[in-house]
Motif scaffolding. Structure first.
Motif, PDB file in Angstrom:
ATOM      1  N   THR A   6       0.844  -1.295   0.115  1.00 29.91           N
ATOM      2  CA  THR A   6       0.113   0.048  -0.044  1.00 29.91           C
ATOM      3  C   THR A   6       0.704   0.927  -0.042  1.00 29.91           C
ATOM      4  OG1 THR A   6      -1.705  -1.076   1.122  1.00 29.91           O
ATOM      5  CG2 THR A   6      -1.896   1.416   1.299  1.00 29.91           C
ATOM      6  N   ARG A  18      -4.776   6.429  -0.577  1.00 36.23           N
ATOM      7  CA  ARG A  18      -4.229   5.214  -0.585  1.00 36.23           C
ATOM      8  C   ARG A  18      -4.329   4.270  -1.620  1.00 36.23           C
ATOM      9  NH1 ARG A  18      -5.024   2.425   5.088  1.00 36.23           N
ATOM     10  NH2 ARG A  18      -3.304   1.417   4.497  1.00 36.23           N
ATOM     11  N   THR A  20      -3.622   0.363  -2.764  1.00 40.23           N
ATOM     12  CA  THR A  20      -3.208  -1.303  -2.467  1.00 40.23           C
ATOM     13  C   THR A  20      -2.672  -1.703  -3.975  1.00 40.23           C
ATOM     14  OG1 THR A  20      -4.315  -1.337  -0.461  1.00 40.23           O
ATOM     15  CG2 THR A  20      -4.124  -3.328  -1.799  1.00 40.23           C
ATOM     16  N   HIS A  36     -13.435  -1.083  -4.749  1.00 39.09           N
ATOM     17  CA  HIS A  36     -14.003  -2.038  -3.563  1.00 39.09           C
ATOM     18  C   HIS A  36     -15.351  -1.931  -3.127  1.00 39.09           C
ATOM     19  CE1 HIS A  36     -14.326   1.684  -0.908  1.00 39.09           C
ATOM     20  NE2 HIS A  36     -13.101   2.090  -1.194  1.00 39.09           N
ATOM     21  N   GLY A  40     -15.163  -1.378   2.028  1.00 42.35           N
ATOM     22  CA  GLY A  40     -13.719  -0.757   1.721  1.00 42.35           C
ATOM     23  C   GLY A  40     -12.831  -1.700   1.230  1.00 42.35           C
ATOM     24  N   VAL A  41     -11.557  -1.722   1.231  1.00 44.94           N
ATOM     25  CA  VAL A  41     -10.849  -2.498   0.780  1.00 44.94           C
ATOM     26  C   VAL A  41     -10.399  -3.897   1.781  1.00 44.94           C
ATOM     27  CG1 VAL A  41      -8.243  -2.853  -0.060  1.00 44.94           C
ATOM     28  CG2 VAL A  41      -9.485  -0.773  -0.463  1.00 44.94           C
ATOM     29  N   ARG A  46      -8.225  -7.630  -1.629  1.00 45.99           N
ATOM     30  CA  ARG A  46      -6.824  -7.843  -1.802  1.00 45.99           C
ATOM     31  C   ARG A  46      -6.637  -8.712  -2.561  1.00 45.99           C
ATOM     32  NH1 ARG A  46      -7.425  -5.932   3.534  1.00 45.99           N
ATOM     33  NH2 ARG A  46      -6.436  -3.901   4.122  1.00 45.99           N
ATOM     34  N   HIS A  63      -8.313   3.392  -1.972  1.00 43.30           N
ATOM     35  CA  HIS A  63      -9.256   3.490  -1.018  1.00 43.30           C
ATOM     36  C   HIS A  63     -10.089   4.509  -1.087  1.00 43.30           C
ATOM     37  CE1 HIS A  63      -6.708   0.553   1.403  1.00 43.30           C
ATOM     38  NE2 HIS A  63      -6.319   0.644   0.267  1.00 43.30           N
ATOM     39  N   TYR A  65     -12.528   5.828   0.822  1.00 42.44           N
ATOM     40  CA  TYR A  65     -13.029   6.334   2.017  1.00 42.44           C
ATOM     41  C   TYR A  65     -11.710   7.089   2.713  1.00 42.44           C
ATOM     42  CZ  TYR A  65     -16.919   3.173   1.865  1.00 42.44           C
ATOM     43  OH  TYR A  65     -18.060   2.441   1.424  1.00 42.44           O
ATOM     44  N   HIS A  66     -11.085   8.040   2.334  1.00 41.80           N
ATOM     45  CA  HIS A  66      -9.972   8.946   2.577  1.00 41.80           C
ATOM     46  C   HIS A  66     -10.454  10.364   3.012  1.00 41.80           C
ATOM     47  CE1 HIS A  66      -8.957  11.215  -1.010  1.00 41.80           C
ATOM     48  NE2 HIS A  66      -9.478  10.119  -1.567  1.00 41.80           N
ATOM     49  N   GLU A  72     -11.095   4.068   7.399  1.00 35.45           N
ATOM     50  CA  GLU A  72     -11.260   2.796   7.184  1.00 35.45           C
ATOM     51  C   GLU A  72     -12.227   2.083   7.953  1.00 35.45           C
ATOM     52  OE1 GLU A  72      -9.535   1.288   4.805  1.00 35.45           O
ATOM     53  OE2 GLU A  72      -8.101   2.750   4.095  1.00 35.45           O
TER      54      GLU A  72
END
Length: 231
Positions: A6, A18, A20, A36, A40-41, A46, A63, A65-66, A72
């Motif tokens: 990440t 972010r 991943t 996602h 979320g992730v 993953r 991501h 949701y930031h 998260e």
């Protein structure tokens, strides 16, 4: 399985996105943005990132949701907490984050016609909407919500966006979804000037991936779709 890491990308609004990511161990065939689900992730997301990299694709999951304090979610997050996070999403911010992820692929020398997008549940909805507004190689929606009624006031329903698709699009649904709505989505997507397909799987429960055989077949279809169109 390919190694996952990440990293963060600074944004013009002062926040950081972010990502991943997972890279193929051999030759890179192209790149896929993975969007996602509502939680979320997750480990499942993953797994998708790693699986795509294992098939030769540079995979990146932004991501989304930031921009809020609760950036998260966790496995212990309640349904109300998840719904609250989804409700906070803004369509322009989502599009900006997707653009950043595609830009990350471009920075890694992936041309736009070899970029794809794959989304599951919430991400599946976003994947179709992005594919109707941006030009790249291929898109896949798995169990995308909001077929006839938008999940947010800031985005159109999928049947309204589907005729504007700019790239080949595959939709994957289960029999637990509203069959008439899925059929209308199929018809709406067919009005676009690109290749489209909708596949419906039997379901033992809420989603088709409750059945390992259906899940395996769907994954093979996803890989084949990218293999056919990201050239």
């Amino acid at each position: 399985m390919s190694e996952i890491r990440t990293e963060s990308v600074p944004l013009t609004d002062g926040s950081e996105l972010r990502l991943t990511v997972a890279e193929p161990q051999g030759t890179t065939r192209g790149g896929v943005v993975v969007l996602h689900e509502a939680r979320g992730v997750t480990d499942a997301v993953r797994g998708l990132v790693s699986g795509l990299a294992g098939d030769g694709w540079l995979a990146v999951a932004p991501h989304l949701y930031h921009r809020e304090v609760a950036a998260e979610l966790t496995e212990r997050s309640t349904d109300d907490e998840v719904a609250d996070q989804v409700g906070r999403l803004d369509s322009e911010h989502i599009m900006d984050d997707c653009d950043t992820a595609f830009g990350w692929l471009a920075d890694h020398e992936i041309p736009s016609d070899r970029m794809g997008v794959l989304g599951f549940d919430l991400g599946g909805t976003v994947a179709l909407l992005v594919a109707a507004k941006r030009s790249f190689g291929a898109a896949v929606t798995v169990a995308g919500e909001g077929i006839e009624k938008s999940p947010s006031p800031s985005v159109p329903a999928l049947v309204d966006a589907a005729p504007e698709l700019t790239c080949p699009w595959l939709g994957v649904y289960s029999e637990s979804a509203d069959s008439s709505a899925v059929e209308r989505l199929r018809e709406a997507a067919a009005k676009s000037e690109t290749a489209t397909n909708v596949v419906v799987y039997p379901s033992r429960g809420y989603r088709f991936d409750d059945d390992p055989d259906s899940a395996a077949d769907a994954w093979n279809r996803v890989l084949s779709w990218f293999d056919s169109h990201l050239r």
